[in-house]
Each structure stands twice: as structure tokens, then as C-alpha cells.
Write a protein that holds these residues in place. Structure first.
Motif, PDB file in Angstrom:
ATOM      1  N   SER A 156       3.771   7.417   0.451  1.00  0.00           N
ATOM      2  CA  SER A 156       2.975   6.661  -0.175  1.00  0.00           C
ATOM      3  C   SER A 156       1.616   7.714  -0.573  1.00  0.00           C
ATOM      4  CB  SER A 156       2.273   5.490   0.824  1.00  0.00           C
ATOM      5  OG  SER A 156       1.697   6.021   1.907  1.00  0.00           O
ATOM      6  N   LEU A 183       0.373   5.193  -3.484  1.00  0.00           N
ATOM      7  CA  LEU A 183       0.703   3.867  -3.210  1.00  0.00           C
ATOM      8  C   LEU A 183       0.253   3.441  -1.950  1.00  0.00           C
ATOM      9  CD1 LEU A 183       3.808   3.600  -5.266  1.00  0.00           C
ATOM     10  CD2 LEU A 183       1.767   2.662  -5.979  1.00  0.00           C
ATOM     11  N   ASP A 184       0.103   2.242  -1.557  1.00  0.00           N
ATOM     12  CA  ASP A 184       0.104   1.690  -0.088  1.00  0.00           C
ATOM     13  C   ASP A 184       1.412   1.696   0.487  1.00  0.00           C
ATOM     14  OD1 ASP A 184      -0.105  -0.793   1.928  1.00  0.00           O
ATOM     15  OD2 ASP A 184      -2.213  -0.183   1.609  1.00  0.00           O
ATOM     16  N   ARG A 185       1.197   2.135   1.853  1.00  0.00           N
ATOM     17  CA  ARG A 185       2.488   2.576   2.785  1.00  0.00           C
ATOM     18  C   ARG A 185       3.350   1.123   2.871  1.00  0.00           C
ATOM     19  NH1 ARG A 185       4.463   0.443   6.734  1.00  0.00           N
ATOM     20  NH2 ARG A 185       2.652  -0.427   7.526  1.00  0.00           N
ATOM     21  N   THR A 186       2.531   0.107   2.974  1.00  0.00           N
ATOM     22  CA  THR A 186       3.175  -1.429   3.024  1.00  0.00           C
ATOM     23  C   THR A 186       3.829  -1.616   1.797  1.00  0.00           C
ATOM     24  OG1 THR A 186       1.368  -2.542   2.396  1.00  0.00           O
ATOM     25  CG2 THR A 186       1.567  -2.363   4.702  1.00  0.00           C
ATOM     26  N   TYR A 187       3.388  -1.078   0.494  1.00  0.00           N
ATOM     27  CA  TYR A 187       4.137  -1.410  -0.644  1.00  0.00           C
ATOM     28  C   TYR A 187       5.378  -0.446  -0.845  1.00  0.00           C
ATOM     29  CZ  TYR A 187       5.317  -1.372  -5.720  1.00  0.00           C
ATOM     30  OH  TYR A 187       5.660  -1.337  -6.866  1.00  0.00           O
ATOM     31  N   ASN A 208       5.247   2.618 -11.401  1.00  0.00           N
ATOM     32  CA  ASN A 208       5.309   2.777 -10.146  1.00  0.00           C
ATOM     33  C   ASN A 208       6.589   3.573  -9.654  1.00  0.00           C
ATOM     34  OD1 ASN A 208       2.942   1.739  -9.137  1.00  0.00           O
ATOM     35  ND2 ASN A 208       3.694   0.016  -8.442  1.00  0.00           N
ATOM     36  N   GLU A 215       4.463   6.694   5.189  1.00  0.00           N
ATOM     37  CA  GLU A 215       3.107   7.019   4.743  1.00  0.00           C
ATOM     38  C   GLU A 215       2.993   8.253   3.954  1.00  0.00           C
ATOM     39  OE1 GLU A 215      -1.161   7.265   7.213  1.00  0.00           O
ATOM     40  OE2 GLU A 215       0.804   7.049   8.482  1.00  0.00           O
TER      41      GLU A 215
END
Length: 91
Positions: A40, A45-49, A64, A37
Motif C-alpha cells: 500500500s 493506496l490504503d492498506r484496507t483497500y 489503481n 501495508e
């Protein structure tokens, strides 16, 4: 309180670029004692990414890779160096 981040344990083959990127991102993230997290948030960027990248589940755009590198304070090409070279030379 979350657990302390752990470095990667499995070294990918040098020709597995997704694996190499995943290994290096995680190694550098853990070196900064950041959660996924925190990384991110640093790179926008999103944590799930971030999680998917660290598990070699996604192809990553150059933009990225650049965002990861900037957040981790390394040159983008360094994220694609084979793990043996990284571990031997500390980037």
C-alpha cells in the motif's frame, strides 16, 4: 514482528477477473516478501483497500491497476493474466 506473507492457495477461474487480479497481486506481493501495508505504501493506496482487492471485494479502476503494476514492477496487463499462465510462465 508480523508473520511471513503466504501465497494464495485457491486458483480462480480464468473468467473471474477480480479473482485473477487478486491472485496475481497477492502472488507478486508475497514474491517480494511485502506485507499488504508495504504494498500500500509503494502504490499510494490504503492498506484496507489492498486487502479488499486481494479478497476480490472491490472493483478496481484502471488507475489503481496501473498503481499496483508499477509498485510490483510488471506491466498492468500482466495482472489480468489467468493464473495457469502466470504459474507456468512466471509472468
Amino acid at each position: 514482528m508480523s508473520a511471513k506473507p503466504k501465497p494464495p492457495t485457491k486458483i480462480p477461474a480464468p473468467d473471474d477477473l477480480r479473482g485473477v487480479l487478486a491472485f496475481n497481486v497477492r502472488l507478486l506481493r508475497v514474491g517480494k516478501n511485502w506485507s499488504q501495508e508495504a504494498l500500500s505504501l509503494e502504490c499510494g493506496l490504503d492498506r484496507t483497500y489492498v486487502s479488499a482487492v486481494e479478497r476480490s471485494k472491490w472493483n478496481v479502476s484502471l488507475s489503481n491497476i496501473e498503481a499496483f503494476a508499477k509498485a510490483l514492477d510488471v506491466e498492468p496487463w500482466m495482472l489480468l493474466r489467468p493464473p495457469e499462465a502466470v504459474l507456468k510462465n512466471n509472468f
